[in-house]
Design an enzyme around this catalytic site. Structure first.
Site, PDB file in Angstrom:
ATOM      1  N   ASP A   1      53.593  69.997  54.347  1.00 36.29           N
ATOM      2  CA  ASP A   1      52.577  71.020  54.602  1.00 36.29           C
ATOM      3  C   ASP A   1      52.771  71.553  56.021  1.00 36.29           C
ATOM      4  O   ASP A   1      53.774  71.268  56.681  1.00 36.29           O
ATOM      5  CB  ASP A   1      51.170  70.460  54.396  1.00 36.29           C
ATOM      6  CG  ASP A   1      50.799  69.392  55.425  1.00 36.29           C
ATOM      7  OD1 ASP A   1      51.660  68.994  56.243  1.00 36.29           O
ATOM      8  OD2 ASP A   1      49.627  68.972  55.428  1.00 36.29           O
TER       9      ASP A   1
ATOM     10  N   LYS B   1      55.064  71.377  46.699  1.00 32.94           N
ATOM     11  CA  LYS B   1      54.272  70.510  47.577  1.00 32.94           C
ATOM     12  C   LYS B   1      53.226  69.736  46.785  1.00 32.94           C
ATOM     13  O   LYS B   1      53.071  68.516  46.951  1.00 32.94           O
ATOM     14  CB  LYS B   1      53.602  71.333  48.676  1.00 32.94           C
ATOM     15  CG  LYS B   1      52.787  70.491  49.667  1.00 32.94           C
ATOM     16  CD  LYS B   1      52.232  71.346  50.779  1.00 32.94           C
ATOM     17  CE  LYS B   1      51.110  72.238  50.281  1.00 32.94           C
ATOM     18  NZ  LYS B   1      50.456  73.008  51.360  1.00 32.94           N
TER      19      LYS B   1
END
Length: 214
Positions: free
Chosen positions: A142, A124
């Site tokens: 997320d 991420k």
């Protein structure tokens, strides 16, 4: 699981996002690729507002790997101690600064594989850096994007990688660059976890969520 919305519907949804905010931006303050990398790494389990408060003074004196190493771990802790998991994050920032110097000539690398070799940098974080700094249409999934993707049908998936792939495979390519920012902001301010604000949602007409609020 919510079914995947079709291409025509996704095109309408993202056209609406683009109409509202043509150039969405991330909310983490940074001055270069290194400070962006550090800010994103610090933001795990923390708010962007909290990270920005902690890094406002830090980045004035440590905006390169060399300066961060010179600052040292204990001094770094003093700047970021208001952020959750700050001791472990400080260790990782110092280690990644050293590795950037030793393995990448002091520069932030521009591949996901290289970025994820750095301590504290997962997929991420790497995707945020690739998207925001290198303008690669990477999708940093997320909790907000995971929720919005599954709730609406924009990008359903059982885990973050599946949602990331659903965005890449289904969202029209002209919207890929900004897709994760639009979805993050939508999840942060409209399609919130406990009380989604469906009454003011600009994409409510296309959303598949069965429990829409007034």
């Amino acid at each position: 699981m919510t079914p995947q919305l079709p291409y025509a519907t996704l095109n309408q949804i993202f056209a609406r996002f683009a109409e509202i905010e043509p150039h969405p931006k991330g909310e983490l303050d940074h001055v270069n690729a290194f400070t962006l990398l550090v800010a994103v790494a610090l933001s795990a389990q923390a708010t962007d507002i909290g990270v920005n408060k902690a890094t406002r003074q830090l980045f004035q004196i440590a905006d390169t790997p060399e300066k961060m190493l010179a600052l040292g771990e204990e001094a770094l802790i003093d700047y970021i101690k208001t952020i959750g998991l700050y001791r472990n994050k400080a260790k990782n920032v110092i280690k990644l600064s050293r590795l950037l110097i030793d393995s990448f000539g002091g520069e932030v690398p521009s591949s996901r594989a290289a970025l994820t070799t750095l301590p504290g940098v997962g997929r991420k974080t790497a995707n945020v850096v690739l998207n925001m700094w290198f303008h690669h249409p990477a999708q940093a999934v997320d909790t907000h994007i995971f929720r919005v993707g599954n709730r609406t049908g924009i990008a359903p998936g059982r885990d973050e990688i599946a949602v990331e792939r659903a965005i890449e495979d289904n969202v029209p390519v002209e919207y890929q660059q900004h897709a994760h920012h639009w979805l993050i902001l939508h999840g942060r301010y409209i399609c919130t976890a406990r009380k989604p604000r469906c009454g003011i949602c600009p994409i409510a007409a296309w959303c598949l969520y069965p429990e829409k609020t007034a």
